[in-house]
Design a protein around this motif. Sequence first.
Motif, short mmCIF file in Angstrom:
data_model
loop_
_atom_site.label_atom_id
_atom_site.label_comp_id
_atom_site.label_asym_id
_atom_site.label_seq_id
_atom_site.Cartn_x
_atom_site.Cartn_y
_atom_site.Cartn_z
N ALA A 358 42.70 26.07 38.44
CA ALA A 358 43.82 26.65 39.19
C ALA A 358 45.00 25.69 39.21
O ALA A 358 46.15 26.08 38.95
CB ALA A 358 43.37 26.98 40.61
N LEU A 359 44.72 24.43 39.48
CA LEU A 359 45.79 23.44 39.56
C LEU A 359 46.38 23.16 38.18
O LEU A 359 47.58 22.86 38.06
CB LEU A 359 45.25 22.16 40.20
N VAL A 494 43.86 35.87 42.98
CA VAL A 494 43.48 35.70 41.57
C VAL A 494 42.22 34.85 41.48
O VAL A 494 42.08 33.87 42.22
CB VAL A 494 44.62 34.99 40.79
N ASP A 495 41.32 35.23 40.57
CA ASP A 495 40.21 34.33 40.24
C ASP A 495 40.74 33.33 39.20
O ASP A 495 41.10 33.74 38.09
CB ASP A 495 39.04 35.12 39.65
N PRO A 496 40.80 32.04 39.53
CA PRO A 496 41.41 31.08 38.60
C PRO A 496 40.68 30.94 37.27
O PRO A 496 41.26 30.42 36.31
CB PRO A 496 41.39 29.77 39.38
N TYR A 497 39.42 31.40 37.21
CA TYR A 497 38.72 31.39 35.92
C TYR A 497 39.42 32.34 34.93
O TYR A 497 39.25 32.20 33.72
CB TYR A 497 37.26 31.79 36.09
N VAL A 520 52.88 33.48 48.38
CA VAL A 520 51.51 32.96 48.55
C VAL A 520 50.62 33.49 47.43
O VAL A 520 50.62 34.70 47.14
CB VAL A 520 50.92 33.37 49.92
N ILE A 521 49.88 32.60 46.78
CA ILE A 521 48.83 32.99 45.84
C ILE A 521 47.50 32.43 46.35
O ILE A 521 47.40 31.23 46.63
CB ILE A 521 49.09 32.47 44.42
N VAL A 522 46.52 33.31 46.48
CA VAL A 522 45.17 32.87 46.87
C VAL A 522 44.32 32.80 45.60
O VAL A 522 44.07 33.81 44.96
CB VAL A 522 44.53 33.87 47.87
N PHE A 523 43.95 31.59 45.20
CA PHE A 523 43.04 31.41 44.06
C PHE A 523 41.61 31.40 44.61
O PHE A 523 41.21 30.44 45.27
CB PHE A 523 43.34 30.10 43.33
#
Length: 598
Positions: A358-359, A494-497, A520-523
């Motif tokens: 994600a980062l 979002v699923d960061p995968y 805002v984004i929630v990973f």
Amino acid sequence: MSKLYLSGNQAIAYGLIHAGVRFITGYPGTPSSEIIPAAQDIVKSSALKAYVDWAINEKVAYEVAYGACLANIKSAVTMKQVGLNVAMDPFMNSAYVGTVAGFVVISVDDPGPHSSQTEQDSRFMAMAAKIPALDPSTVEEAYDFAKKAIELSEKYSIPVMLRSTTRVSHGRAVVEVDDVAPEDIIKPHFKSSKDWAKQLSRFAATPKQRLELHRILNKKIEKIAEQNKPKFFFSGDILILSSGVVFAYLYELIEEYGLHDKVTLSKFDMPYPLSKNIINFKEKFSRVISVEETYPVIELQLDTEGRRNGLVPREGELTPEVCEEILEKIDLIKRTKTFNVLPLKRPSLCPGCAHRIALFAVKKVFGKKTIYAGDIGCYTLALNFNVTDTVLNMGASVSFGFAFSKTFALGQKEQEVVAIIGDSTFFHSGIPPLIDAVHYRVPFLVVILDNKSVAMTGNQKTLSDEFSSSGQPVTPIVIENLVKGIGVNFVHVVDPYDFDLSVRTLKEAKNFLKKKEPAVIVFRHPCINTKEGLSANPKYNVQISKELCKGCRVCTVEFECPAIIFNEDEGKAEIDSAFCIGCGCCIHVCPTKAIALI
């Protein structure tokens, strides 16, 4: 009595339950996190009626536990030393108001510090609040002092602090404990006494009534100090005063060096409050020196030598080696042993941790010139790959996001700002500054890394879970609903995968910030350090092509996956199969496409 092999934190849990405590709350933080799980196990195995569970933050935990004590249930609250800062408002005020049933504040300090922002001394905070503080030296005392704290609290109707430290809380020993916990005697009452009008002036005191409560508190502290007598060991001309685990180190060193007739060692079970009237130290001994961890609490109260004249280091953990140095400074010993500590490998995010990918996506879209305001949690390790520029305290990432964005706008300079915060830290203290950002229309991106776990402190459950840590069904708090409720108009999960979707969403957010509003984004991806998270994680076979690998080190430096090592002889990256969990995230990282699925 039974003998159990316990950690210091487990011993505290046994002591509380065996003292009749039936209401315990807290917020996880190393080195205090194991107290509540241990208490839950005892309650479950003994079929006791009790409430033992986590709270959203330390202030709420303190107020909830203290409220239960006012309703006549013996209660306790647990936290680490920096958590006490969050709870300082109720901590200070509860000393004035006093207690109804026994109430213990457990604050575990981290001299060093090993896993904290500061190495502050909770005893010092207790002194500021005028709350008695017990300081166990051993795991056995951790059990005894938890019971003693409840007795003291009930005797004087005052909150009592049980201050532990990393070495006591994480140490282990055989502890003799009571066979059976006392029967459940839960008889809550509040507002039921005939003199309620008089009680009201205490529980809902106005400023004028607070003055009277302060006078009462001072009287309590004077009485406790008068009865707080030290223990003495050995019979030398030099008196060393101590408490906590440092006492145990000094005791062993005095025996090891044969200083029995040169030093008198004194131990305070309760280093605050003290009275100079108990014994006239300065007339009986040639020197009086306080050796204590971490602030000069005994030294200031009894006006002794110690930190203020340089005998005791002003910072850092007082390990046995440091205590030896102190004895050498007092001319009691000549050290012959030296210790060389090898450099430690710096900590890194786990292989397969979704925070890493994600980062990496955030840095790919926002670049190196963006200001990244970081926070407290596993993702603080984003420092290793340059996606964190600040770390202050819980929730400060969102406040700093506000501050940096507003400051550059005032200076009429364009500056992109990203605040990075974990799910539990967002619940803890990230919500209020986001409300401010929405209200004042401050444009910056808040990245919430949601792994559905308080991972760094032992994978405690978060508020988004459907069951509490004690197994009770609870209402899950959905982060995106909460954020939308505040008024944020760009909220995506979002699923960061899914790396490509992550990048697209980040680009949309970057464009949205031009509207001068926060986004805002929630990973969201489960922590792979949990059984559930690891079993549900996708598994791929990955290889690195030696022909395509150019030795650029993006995978080992910019991505920093521990499962990828660099072969210096060949100048190529390699997969370390001992660490690789097959997440496949690294295939998105290699600029030469050398990493691929088999």
